[in-house]
Design a protein around this motif. Sequence first.
Motif, PDB file in Angstrom:
ATOM      1  N   ALA A  84       0.832  -1.206   0.000  1.00 23.36           N
ATOM      2  CA  ALA A  84       0.000   0.000   0.000  1.00 23.36           C
ATOM      3  C   ALA A  84       0.863   1.251   0.000  1.00 23.36           C
ATOM      4  N   LEU A  85       2.023   1.199   0.673  1.00 24.15           N
ATOM      5  CA  LEU A  85       2.931   2.340   0.746  1.00 24.15           C
ATOM      6  C   LEU A  85       3.570   2.651  -0.604  1.00 24.15           C
ATOM      7  N   LEU A  86       3.847   1.593  -1.374  1.00 21.26           N
ATOM      8  CA  LEU A  86       4.620   1.758  -2.608  1.00 21.26           C
ATOM      9  C   LEU A  86       3.773   1.931  -3.867  1.00 21.26           C
ATOM     10  N   LYS A  87       2.530   1.560  -3.835  1.00 24.55           N
ATOM     11  CA  LYS A  87       1.735   1.472  -5.067  1.00 24.55           C
ATOM     12  C   LYS A  87       1.408   2.813  -5.709  1.00 24.55           C
ATOM     13  N   ASP A  88       1.602   3.921  -4.991  1.00 22.43           N
ATOM     14  CA  ASP A  88       1.274   5.237  -5.536  1.00 22.43           C
ATOM     15  C   ASP A  88       2.444   5.883  -6.269  1.00 22.43           C
ATOM     16  N   MET A 242      12.408   5.124 -10.089  1.00 29.97           N
ATOM     17  CA  MET A 242      11.388   4.363  -9.368  1.00 29.97           C
ATOM     18  C   MET A 242      12.010   3.609  -8.200  1.00 29.97           C
ATOM     19  N   LEU A 243      13.135   2.929  -8.454  1.00 31.25           N
ATOM     20  CA  LEU A 243      13.780   2.132  -7.409  1.00 31.25           C
ATOM     21  C   LEU A 243      14.271   3.004  -6.258  1.00 31.25           C
ATOM     22  N   THR A 244      14.840   4.159  -6.580  1.00 25.05           N
ATOM     23  CA  THR A 244      15.317   5.072  -5.545  1.00 25.05           C
ATOM     24  C   THR A 244      14.180   5.506  -4.637  1.00 25.05           C
ATOM     25  N   ASP A 245      13.039   5.852  -5.245  1.00 24.16           N
ATOM     26  CA  ASP A 245      11.868   6.268  -4.463  1.00 24.16           C
ATOM     27  C   ASP A 245      11.360   5.130  -3.583  1.00 24.16           C
ATOM     28  N   ILE A 246      11.312   3.923  -4.141  1.00 19.71           N
ATOM     29  CA  ILE A 246      10.802   2.772  -3.401  1.00 19.71           C
ATOM     30  C   ILE A 246      11.702   2.430  -2.214  1.00 19.71           C
ATOM     31  N   MET A 247      13.011   2.379  -2.448  1.00 22.54           N
ATOM     32  CA  MET A 247      13.940   2.036  -1.382  1.00 22.54           C
ATOM     33  C   MET A 247      13.927   3.095  -0.284  1.00 22.54           C
ATOM     34  N   THR A 248      13.770   4.364  -0.696  1.00 23.18           N
ATOM     35  CA  THR A 248      13.705   5.449   0.289  1.00 23.18           C
ATOM     36  C   THR A 248      12.474   5.311   1.173  1.00 23.18           C
ATOM     37  N   GLU A 249      11.328   4.972   0.546  1.00 18.67           N
ATOM     38  CA  GLU A 249      10.089   4.789   1.297  1.00 18.67           C
ATOM     39  C   GLU A 249      10.237   3.667   2.327  1.00 18.67           C
ATOM     40  N   LEU A 250      10.796   2.536   1.902  1.00 20.51           N
ATOM     41  CA  LEU A 250      10.944   1.393   2.807  1.00 20.51           C
ATOM     42  C   LEU A 250      11.924   1.686   3.937  1.00 20.51           C
ATOM     43  N   GLU A 251      13.029   2.351   3.604  1.00 20.07           N
ATOM     44  CA  GLU A 251      14.042   2.627   4.627  1.00 20.07           C
ATOM     45  C   GLU A 251      13.577   3.700   5.603  1.00 20.07           C
ATOM     46  N   ASN A 252      12.777   4.643   5.122  1.00 15.89           N
ATOM     47  CA  ASN A 252      12.230   5.655   6.033  1.00 15.89           C
ATOM     48  C   ASN A 252      11.258   5.021   7.025  1.00 15.89           C
ATOM     49  N   LYS A 253      10.574   3.967   6.571  1.00 15.07           N
ATOM     50  CA  LYS A 253       9.598   3.287   7.436  1.00 15.07           C
ATOM     51  C   LYS A 253      10.297   2.436   8.496  1.00 15.07           C
ATOM     52  N   ASN A 254      11.395   1.783   8.107  1.00 19.36           N
ATOM     53  CA  ASN A 254      12.039   0.848   9.017  1.00 19.36           C
ATOM     54  C   ASN A 254      13.499   1.229   9.292  1.00 19.36           C
ATOM     55  N   GLU A 260      16.782  -5.062  -0.231  1.00 23.11           N
ATOM     56  CA  GLU A 260      17.573  -5.318  -1.435  1.00 23.11           C
ATOM     57  C   GLU A 260      16.659  -5.367  -2.645  1.00 23.11           C
ATOM     58  N   TYR A 261      17.241  -5.151  -3.817  1.00 20.65           N
ATOM     59  CA  TYR A 261      16.475  -5.335  -5.052  1.00 20.65           C
ATOM     60  C   TYR A 261      17.348  -6.019  -6.092  1.00 20.65           C
ATOM     61  N   GLU A 262      16.698  -6.744  -6.953  1.00 19.81           N
ATOM     62  CA  GLU A 262      17.406  -7.454  -8.022  1.00 19.81           C
ATOM     63  C   GLU A 262      16.550  -7.435  -9.275  1.00 19.81           C
ATOM     64  N   GLU A 263      17.167  -7.115 -10.400  1.00 19.32           N
ATOM     65  CA  GLU A 263      16.413  -7.118 -11.653  1.00 19.32           C
ATOM     66  C   GLU A 263      16.179  -8.562 -12.086  1.00 19.32           C
ATOM     67  N   GLN A 264      14.958  -8.834 -12.558  1.00 20.00           N
ATOM     68  CA  GLN A 264      14.614 -10.183 -12.972  1.00 20.00           C
ATOM     69  C   GLN A 264      15.464 -10.647 -14.147  1.00 20.00           C
ATOM     70  N   VAL A 265      15.801  -9.732 -15.048  1.00 15.88           N
ATOM     71  CA  VAL A 265      16.754 -10.028 -16.120  1.00 15.88           C
ATOM     72  C   VAL A 265      17.963  -9.157 -15.863  1.00 15.88           C
ATOM     73  N   SER A 266      18.970  -9.704 -15.209  1.00 17.33           N
ATOM     74  CA  SER A 266      20.095  -8.908 -14.722  1.00 17.33           C
ATOM     75  C   SER A 266      20.898  -8.251 -15.827  1.00 17.33           C
ATOM     76  N   ARG A 267      20.849  -8.830 -17.035  1.00  7.01           N
ATOM     77  CA  ARG A 267      21.630  -8.256 -18.131  1.00  7.01           C
ATOM     78  C   ARG A 267      20.813  -7.279 -18.973  1.00  7.01           C
ATOM     79  N   GLY A 268      19.575  -7.092 -18.588  1.00  6.18           N
ATOM     80  CA  GLY A 268      18.692  -6.238 -19.385  1.00  6.18           C
ATOM     81  C   GLY A 268      19.180  -4.811 -19.493  1.00  6.18           C
ATOM     82  N   SER A 269      19.559  -4.211 -18.364  1.00  5.52           N
ATOM     83  CA  SER A 269      19.997  -2.822 -18.367  1.00  5.52           C
ATOM     84  C   SER A 269      21.274  -2.654 -19.180  1.00  5.52           C
TER      85      SER A 269
END
Length: 404
Positions: A84-88, A242-254, A260-269
């Motif tokens: 709910a915190l991240l979906k917006d 997007m990832l920066t915003d999400i990680m900031t939200e989670l870390e501010n909460k806890n 941690e985050y990992e791309e599903q296709v690590s070579r995609g980027s």
Amino acid sequence: MNFIEIFKSAIQCLSGNKLRSLLTMLGIIIGISSVIAMSAIGQGGQKKITGSLAKSGFGVYEISVDTDHENYRSSYALNSGDVALLKDNDNLEAISPRMFQRVDYKNTNNKNLRGGLFGTSPGFEVIDELTYIMGRPILENEFLEKTHVIVIDHITANKIFPDKNPLGEKISIDFRGLNKIENFTIVGVFQHPDAAMNELGISRFIPALGRISLPLMERITETDEYSSILVKASDTSMSQVMLTDIMTELENKNVTDIYEYEEQVSRGSSFNEILSTLNVFVTFVASISLLVGGIGVMNIMLVSVTERIKEIGIRKAIGAKNRDILFQFLTEAIVLSISGGAIGIFMGFLAAEIFGIVSGITPIFSVNVMTISVVISTLIGLIFGVYPANQAARMNPIDALRNE
């Protein structure tokens, strides 16, 4: 002599030699059209390739908790509140929590097929889209009602039900760590993502895979802690934002450094960066033809100065100043370049569209590239027209009148 008169004179002179003017513009036309077409095709091809990668996980990231972190507490586990915190997030296309359990799929001979079982939400179908061979995905009402239905991969289906249609059949799943066995009705069979590796013999062990509704998984496992949360960016170029915003939200909460985050296709980027670099390189190579076009403009303008020596002498004799002669020849060069640039943009559009129809790639035209092309074509006329115009302006009127 004002600018309007100079411009009219330049147009008249160029109109008097239509074929030569057209041939002079040809280099500019080819250069600009090449830049426009190659840039549009390159960006279109890049989007098509990355779009295909997106279906297999490119642009999709898995957010998880580092349970081995020294500051980890069970209260930091991912749950519905985090979703709910991240979906917006403005750059988020889809978000889905996921639970995972290692299980045994039991076949008709009660033989165990080891694999994994995912508890997913409807949003997971957007993030990790499956190719269904038969049947259908889990319906939304089945998610809400915690119905005992399951979708399994086709390799598992063939092993458990080798001689019959698996749809509607019951399957038993042993939750090894929980000492529970649950029965499910198969409603869909999807293509195993590692099927190609299995057919080629690259991988000997292909784990059985299945999906059930997340609420049902929560009830079976008696926990509301998610294994991970998957997020998909609405635009792959905004993934890091997007990832920066999400990680900031989670870390501010806890607490910081625990998520941690990992791309599903690590070579995609990396692959996307390679395509971007290649696109820039190809566009740069195409732009080299603009230099050739500029040299052509300068060459023809020098010929024009030589042919019009007497005209220059007469105009100077009746009062024309050096700057008038300079501006006239400079204006002719700029008009040639801008006209060639305009035709080049049109030809670039046309060439890219035709190539797109033939190849199936939708060209993406950049306003920045077109603007730069217009600026470059103007600068070509200005830069390569200065020398011939200056030669004409500095000409001695007496020597010019004596010229035969």
